[in-house]
Design a protein around this motif. Structure first.
Motif, PDB file in Angstrom:
ATOM      1  N   SER A 168      55.880 -18.945  47.900  1.00 45.06           N
ATOM      2  CA  SER A 168      54.640 -19.180  47.146  1.00 45.06           C
ATOM      3  C   SER A 168      53.482 -18.491  47.863  1.00 45.06           C
ATOM      4  O   SER A 168      53.626 -18.064  49.005  1.00 45.06           O
ATOM      5  CB  SER A 168      54.343 -20.687  47.050  1.00 45.06           C
ATOM      6  N   CYS A 169      52.357 -18.383  47.187  1.00 40.88           N
ATOM      7  CA  CYS A 169      51.076 -18.019  47.835  1.00 40.88           C
ATOM      8  C   CYS A 169      51.100 -16.647  48.517  1.00 40.88           C
ATOM      9  O   CYS A 169      51.358 -16.544  49.710  1.00 40.88           O
ATOM     10  CB  CYS A 169      50.667 -19.088  48.826  1.00 40.88           C
ATOM     11  N   GLN A 170      50.798 -15.604  47.742  1.00 41.29           N
ATOM     12  CA  GLN A 170      50.925 -14.245  48.263  1.00 41.29           C
ATOM     13  C   GLN A 170      49.645 -13.446  48.065  1.00 41.29           C
ATOM     14  O   GLN A 170      49.663 -12.421  47.400  1.00 41.29           O
ATOM     15  CB  GLN A 170      52.137 -13.566  47.611  1.00 41.29           C
ATOM     16  N   GLY A 195      54.272 -20.496  42.695  1.00 41.51           N
ATOM     17  CA  GLY A 195      52.879 -20.371  42.285  1.00 41.51           C
ATOM     18  C   GLY A 195      51.979 -19.699  43.292  1.00 41.51           C
ATOM     19  O   GLY A 195      52.341 -19.465  44.436  1.00 41.51           O
ATOM     20  N   ASP A 196      50.740 -19.381  42.819  1.00 44.59           N
ATOM     21  CA  ASP A 196      49.815 -18.507  43.527  1.00 44.59           C
ATOM     22  C   ASP A 196      50.480 -17.146  43.739  1.00 44.59           C
ATOM     23  O   ASP A 196      50.463 -16.575  44.824  1.00 44.59           O
ATOM     24  CB  ASP A 196      49.304 -19.117  44.846  1.00 44.59           C
ATOM     25  N   TYR A 197      51.043 -16.651  42.618  1.00 39.43           N
ATOM     26  CA  TYR A 197      51.652 -15.311  42.607  1.00 39.43           C
ATOM     27  C   TYR A 197      50.553 -14.265  42.765  1.00 39.43           C
ATOM     28  O   TYR A 197      50.731 -13.244  43.409  1.00 39.43           O
ATOM     29  CB  TYR A 197      52.405 -15.120  41.296  1.00 39.43           C
ATOM     30  N   ILE A 198      49.423 -14.503  42.098  1.00 41.65           N
ATOM     31  CA  ILE A 198      48.206 -13.714  42.369  1.00 41.65           C
ATOM     32  C   ILE A 198      47.095 -14.688  42.755  1.00 41.65           C
ATOM     33  O   ILE A 198      47.238 -15.911  42.570  1.00 41.65           O
ATOM     34  CB  ILE A 198      47.723 -12.887  41.149  1.00 41.65           C
ATOM     35  N   TYR A 199      46.007 -14.138  43.262  1.00 43.55           N
ATOM     36  CA  TYR A 199      44.760 -14.896  43.420  1.00 43.55           C
ATOM     37  C   TYR A 199      43.718 -14.214  42.544  1.00 43.55           C
ATOM     38  O   TYR A 199      43.724 -12.992  42.399  1.00 43.55           O
ATOM     39  CB  TYR A 199      44.324 -14.924  44.891  1.00 43.55           C
ATOM     40  N   GLU A 200      42.845 -15.030  41.977  1.00 45.06           N
ATOM     41  CA  GLU A 200      41.898 -14.527  40.984  1.00 45.06           C
ATOM     42  C   GLU A 200      40.683 -13.832  41.594  1.00 45.06           C
ATOM     43  O   GLU A 200      39.868 -13.278  40.874  1.00 45.06           O
ATOM     44  CB  GLU A 200      41.439 -15.685  40.090  1.00 45.06           C
ATOM     45  N   GLY A 423      54.952 -25.540  46.795  1.00 45.59           N
ATOM     46  CA  GLY A 423      54.169 -24.435  47.359  1.00 45.59           C
ATOM     47  C   GLY A 423      52.779 -24.906  47.773  1.00 45.59           C
ATOM     48  O   GLY A 423      52.620 -25.986  48.319  1.00 45.59           O
ATOM     49  N   ASP A 424      51.782 -24.087  47.529  1.00 42.55           N
ATOM     50  CA  ASP A 424      50.351 -24.398  47.566  1.00 42.55           C
ATOM     51  C   ASP A 424      49.685 -24.484  48.930  1.00 42.55           C
ATOM     52  O   ASP A 424      48.554 -24.031  49.073  1.00 42.55           O
ATOM     53  CB  ASP A 424      50.058 -25.692  46.801  1.00 42.55           C
ATOM     54  N   TRP A 425      50.284 -25.095  49.940  1.00 42.59           N
ATOM     55  CA  TRP A 425      49.520 -25.522  51.109  1.00 42.59           C
ATOM     56  C   TRP A 425      49.440 -24.478  52.226  1.00 42.59           C
ATOM     57  O   TRP A 425      48.782 -24.695  53.233  1.00 42.59           O
ATOM     58  CB  TRP A 425      50.090 -26.850  51.645  1.00 42.59           C
ATOM     59  N   HIS A 426      50.125 -23.352  52.102  1.00 39.60           N
ATOM     60  CA  HIS A 426      50.136 -22.331  53.159  1.00 39.60           C
ATOM     61  C   HIS A 426      50.564 -22.958  54.486  1.00 39.60           C
ATOM     62  O   HIS A 426      50.128 -22.537  55.561  1.00 39.60           O
ATOM     63  CB  HIS A 426      48.773 -21.652  53.340  1.00 39.60           C
ATOM     64  N   SER A 427      51.385 -23.961  54.385  1.00 33.19           N
ATOM     65  CA  SER A 427      51.851 -24.730  55.540  1.00 33.19           C
ATOM     66  C   SER A 427      53.240 -25.263  55.202  1.00 33.19           C
ATOM     67  O   SER A 427      53.565 -25.413  54.031  1.00 33.19           O
ATOM     68  CB  SER A 427      50.955 -25.948  55.792  1.00 33.19           C
TER      69      SER A 427
HETATM   70 FE   FE2 Z   1      47.815 -20.690  47.621  1.00 35.37          FE
END
Ligand code: FE2
Length: 532
Positions: A168-170, A195-200, A423-427
């Protein structure tokens, strides 16, 4: 194999056997029907400005007899419109059992239309279970890279083992995708993206990648054209393309495919508005256009049917959840907040009622050894202080009532080995999940593995120093790491689920080595992971 009694209309539709097709069209040659069929399959050929397959190819949602195939035509990916004419372009596709396409088993054609960003989605059917296949797309001049995919085993097959990776989160501008370069070397059957395949956010030149990015990328994404550009930029990464080319993916989204921390129709810190609904619809459409999802996920009046279930014989069933689109507004407010009674209001929901019913029904019926909930945000409780005086409300801590209801029912229905991947937490977190967090003796109901980011936060150590000191207040969090980037490798058999945290040394270069940072095992019938 196709039914020879199929009608001409069926054949024109797409799924046909090549040899049979040649024999069939040969028999029809000279008839009006043949002329019509040939017209359908001929490539209407506006001249393209260059090689159209620069965004690569992908497959997804493997089923026993089919798989979703994807590409998107864009000879100039970083230019608005992808360098494509405002015309439909017919694209042929082929599926073969060998990488040189000597044995083509399915072929057909599809229109890449400007209304869908010249994306191509094909739901291939008529394949055999548990088999490797190769696929490619063709225009009149060019051939795409050859993708590799694999169908799922038969629904009732006994499957001894299964390996997959989840990620996740890239955030593209936070680092290189060295985790994907290493994932491509793994012996796995599929990739799950949470999720967080892209960031806006807007993207500028320079940065960790030292890349030159056109000025059109500076503003944040609000419009369909801008979201399309963002997806194109991300998809130009060769390591991301390669991971798509080699494995079938199952994907779901989180918030940044649209906007940070939105809930349903509500943007964070604000009420809903026509502007936000238009923005959400643009983000959803660009997501569909750029992901290897089935045609059933095509947006309809701003809605996308993304939650779905995929089965791997008797070993695992995957419930891919949509934890964004159907949320009620955060019952206790946005961001970091004290808990409130509204969090236990039965009407407050992260999944919507329909999805919750669908989930519980599926779990109750499942005969799989491992029942996976693949979803966006942290399900385990994370107290920010010893008293539980503050929680992060964008995750399940903001909807504690629905969390307790789902976990209580999982316990009541005696669901076999429920495992949540997040995903989500970058942790990284490894959590015991409980239906009742108020009672320290409450039984563990399920296991949660939260994967770190592929690249978001880069090599910066941000979340470790902030969340690390909170972990001692949370005895149900068995493991936490906030400072490493990578992906999670899961190896399942009927006795145990093994999780390897695969971490790269850096995302400041594209070719960093990977190593297993820690490993955990969940034993059959025993919720909760043990470090090994
Ligand atoms: Fe993220």
């Amino acid at each position: 194999m196709p039914d020879p009694r199929r009608t001409l209309a069926d054949l024109g539709d797409s799924v046909i056997d090549r040899r049979r097709f040649i024999a069939f069209t040969g028999a029809l040659a000279g008839t009006a029907a043949y002329a019509q069929l040939r017209g359908d399959l001929a490539v209407a050929a506006p001249k393209l400005r260059g090689y159209p397959f620069r965004l690569g190819v992908a497959s997804g949602d493997p089923a026993p007899h089919g798989v979703a195939l994807w590409t998107r035509l864009a000879p100039e990916p970083l230019v608005e419109g992808g360098g494509m004419p405002l015309k439909d372009v017919r694209v042929r596709w082929q599926v073969a059992t060998d990488s040189r396409f000597r044995r083509v088993v399915r072929t057909g054609s599809a229109a890449a239309v400007p209304e869908l960003g010249h994306s191509v989605h094909v739901d291939v059917r008529g394949l055999r279970p548990g088999r490797e296949y190769y696929y490619r797309f063709l225009t009149d001049r060019d051939s795409s890279p050859v993708g590799r995919t694999k169908t799922a085993p038969g629904w009732n097959d006994r499957v001894r083992r299964l390996s997959f990776a989840f990620a996740s989160c890239q955030k593209w501008d936070d680092g290189f995708y060295s985790p994907y370069r290493r994932m491509a070397e793994e012996d796995i059957e599929l990739v799950i993206h949470l999720g967080d395949y892209i960031y806006e956010y807007g993207v500028g030149s320079g940065g960790v990648r030292n890349a030159t990015v056109p000025d059109s990328f500076a503003p944040e994404c609000f419009t369909l054209e801008r979201y399309r550009l963002q997806h194109s930029l991300y998809k130009t990464d060769p390591d991301l393309q390669e991971a798509h080319r080699l494995f079938p993916w199952m994907v779901t989204w989180d918030d940044h495919e649209v906007a940070n921390d939105y809930s349903g129709i509500y943007p964070e810190w604000a009420n809903t508005s026509p502007e936000f609904l238009a923005r959400r619809a643009a983000g959803y459409q660009a997501y569909y256009e750029n992901m290897p999802v089935p045609v059933s996920a095509r947006p309809r009046r701003g809605h996308v049917q993304l939650y779905r279930r995929l089965r791997y014989g008797n070993i695992a069933e995957f419930n891919l959840l949509d934890t964004r689109q159907y949320r009620t507004d955060n019952p206790c407010g946005d961001g970091e907040q004290p808990p409130c009674d509204a969090g236990f209001d039965p009407a407050a929901t992260m999944t919507g009622r329909t999805q919750e019913r669908w989930l519980m029904k599926g779990l109750a019926r499942s005969r799989a050894r491992w029942n996976v909930l693949a979803q966006g945000v942290l399900m385990g409780q994370l107290k920010h202080d010893a008293e539980g005086g503050r929680f992060w409300n964008d995750s399940w801590d903001g909807w504690p009532g629905q969390r307790a209801r789902i976990l209580r029912r999982i316990a009541q229905k005696d669901v076999s080995n429920p495992v949540v991947i997040t995903g989500d937490w970058h942790s990284t977190f490894v959590n015991d999940l409980k239906a009742d967090y108020e009672n320290p003796n409450a039984p563990v109901v399920a296991t949660e593995f939260v994967g770190t980011s592929i690249s978001s936060n880069g090599d910066l150590e941000v979340y470790g120093p902030y969340y690390g000191p909170m972990i001692p207040f949370n005895p149900d969090i068995k493991f936490f790491d906030g400072d490493r980037r990578g992906y999670v490798l899961c190896k399942l058999d009927h006795r145990e689920w093994r999780t390897d945290l695969r971490m790269v040394s850096t995302v400041s270069t594209p070719d960093a080595p990977v190593s297993t940072f820690r490993s955990f095992v969940v034993e059959d019938g025993q919720p909760g992971a043990q470090e090994v």
